[in-house]
Motif scaffolding. Structure first.
Motif, PDB file in Angstrom:
ATOM      1  N   THR A  36       0.825  -1.217   0.000  1.00  0.00           N
ATOM      2  CA  THR A  36       0.000   0.000   0.000  1.00  0.00           C
ATOM      3  C   THR A  36       0.860   1.269   0.000  1.00  0.00           C
ATOM      4  O   THR A  36       0.325   2.370  -0.051  1.00  0.00           O
ATOM      5  CB  THR A  36      -0.954   0.032   1.204  1.00  0.00           C
ATOM      6  N   TYR A  37       2.188   1.115   0.082  1.00  0.00           N
ATOM      7  CA  TYR A  37       3.076   2.278  -0.056  1.00  0.00           C
ATOM      8  C   TYR A  37       4.259   1.868  -0.941  1.00  0.00           C
ATOM      9  O   TYR A  37       4.677   0.724  -0.948  1.00  0.00           O
ATOM     10  CB  TYR A  37       3.543   2.806   1.303  1.00  0.00           C
ATOM     11  N   SER A  38       4.772   2.840  -1.696  1.00  0.00           N
ATOM     12  CA  SER A  38       5.771   2.494  -2.713  1.00  0.00           C
ATOM     13  C   SER A  38       7.140   3.123  -2.475  1.00  0.00           C
ATOM     14  O   SER A  38       8.051   2.930  -3.271  1.00  0.00           O
ATOM     15  CB  SER A  38       5.262   2.921  -4.094  1.00  0.00           C
ATOM     16  N   GLU A  92       6.637   7.445   1.785  1.00  0.00           N
ATOM     17  CA  GLU A  92       5.235   7.062   2.003  1.00  0.00           C
ATOM     18  C   GLU A  92       5.098   6.184   3.246  1.00  0.00           C
ATOM     19  O   GLU A  92       4.132   6.307   4.000  1.00  0.00           O
ATOM     20  CB  GLU A  92       4.691   6.313   0.781  1.00  0.00           C
ATOM     21  N   MET A  93       6.064   5.298   3.448  1.00  0.00           N
ATOM     22  CA  MET A  93       6.034   4.424   4.620  1.00  0.00           C
ATOM     23  C   MET A  93       6.066   5.245   5.905  1.00  0.00           C
ATOM     24  O   MET A  93       5.280   5.006   6.841  1.00  0.00           O
ATOM     25  CB  MET A  93       7.221   3.465   4.586  1.00  0.00           C
ATOM     26  N   ARG A 113       2.826   6.991   6.551  1.00  0.00           N
ATOM     27  CA  ARG A 113       1.822   6.072   7.110  1.00  0.00           C
ATOM     28  C   ARG A 113       2.050   5.840   8.603  1.00  0.00           C
ATOM     29  O   ARG A 113       1.107   5.817   9.394  1.00  0.00           O
ATOM     30  CB  ARG A 113       1.852   4.735   6.368  1.00  0.00           C
TER      31      ARG A 113
END
Length: 297
Positions: free
Chosen positions: A39-41, A45-46, A49
């Motif tokens: 769900t993260y690229s 993004e990680m 989240r």
């Protein structure tokens, strides 16, 4: 502010929430929360989240100063904001909770039955930034896998050398030489560790104080002497892979030690819970960990 935080950290009732998962452990923390890696690229993004997760925890009504004395943050969390304030300022000003910063750069390869901390050449600058961000204290972790006396001596030596840099910077260090709960000779390692820590505590200067974060010991009250040492602000326990129920039960049998749990705090929290469900799960965790920290058998 720091004097008030020190008084509360020394004598207050409650526990420390560990919200400091770093790059290596963040995917596991997110997966346990229900956020899959696909769900993260990117790393950015990680971390976005995981900051959303930590923000949800910190802003929840159950995350309060009645039960929680301090919270340990990861570096990127320190540099991120919650409701317009840097995370440490939000914790101290809005929640009344002392902020700590994880300052180690991870573990070196295993040698002599232990994993030392990796070199940290940027520590001085990090401590400067921690002061700018109104951080109260720091935390640094190394791991003991075997009752290897030479390895344990080296781990404790390294921890206290770095602790000196931290106290010199005006911050309170949490010394964390974790003993692996799956170690075949865990009890023996814990006895060696206690003796080595005592030697270093006895050498501290009058103005040097530390906190200790230790694995819950096989022998109840093994660390009671450490909790009573005049150079120790507080002894806190890590959950180390035990479930919250197991960790709480062990904690109850160790006088004067409070929790500093990570996985055991967040184990029932999920991304897809409603705010009501989320806060109820967090409230249950906070109350049971608090109870085990202040009510002993």
């Amino acid at each position: 502010m720091k004097e008030k935080q020190m008084e509360r950290m020394s004598n207050g009732k409650g526990f420390i929430a560990a919200l400091d998962q770093s790059g290596g452990s963040t995917p596991k923390a997110l997966a346990a929360y229900g956020v899959a890696e696909d769900t993260y690229s990117s790393e950015e993004e990680m971390f976005d989240r995981v900051h959303q997760m930590r923000t949800r925890i910190i802003t929840a009504p159950a995350f309060d100063s009645e039960h929680i004395l301090g919270a340990i943050l990861f570096e990127q969390t320190m540099d991120s904001k919650i409701e317009g304030k840097y995370t440490a300022d939000y914790l101290s000003e809005v929640k009344g909770i002392a902020p700590f910063l994880k300052i180690d750069k991870g573990l070196a390869d295993r040698a002599k039955g232990v994993q030392m901390m990796k070199p940290n050449p940027g520590l001085e600058k990090m401590l400067e930034r921690a002061n700018e961000r109104n951080i109260f204290g720091t935390k640094m972790r190394s791991v003991i896998h075997e009752a290897n006396e030479e390895g344990i001596k080296e781990i404790v030596q390294q921890q206290f050398e770095v602790a000196k840099q931290i106290t010199d910077a005006g911050l309170v260090p949490i010394v964390e030489p974790e003993v692996n709960i799956h170690s075949d000779d865990k009890a023996e390692a814990e006895n060696i560790l206690k003796n080595e820590i005592m030697k270093h505590l006895d050498k501290l200067a009058d103005d040097e104080k530390v906190m200790l974060k230790l694995t819950l010991p096989d022998q109840s009250n093994l660390y009671k002497e450490l909790t009573e040492h005049p150079k120790v602000v507080r002894v806190v326990a890590l959950s180390g892979g035990y479930s919250r129920k197991e960790a709480n039960e062990k904690l109850r049998h160790n006088d004067n030690i409070i929790a500093s749990f990570s996985r055991a705090l967040a184990q029932d929290l999920r991304y897809d819970q409603t705010d009501e469900e989320f806060n109820e799960s967090l409230k249950k965790a906070v109350e049971t960990i608090y109870d085990a920290s202040v009510n002993k058998k």
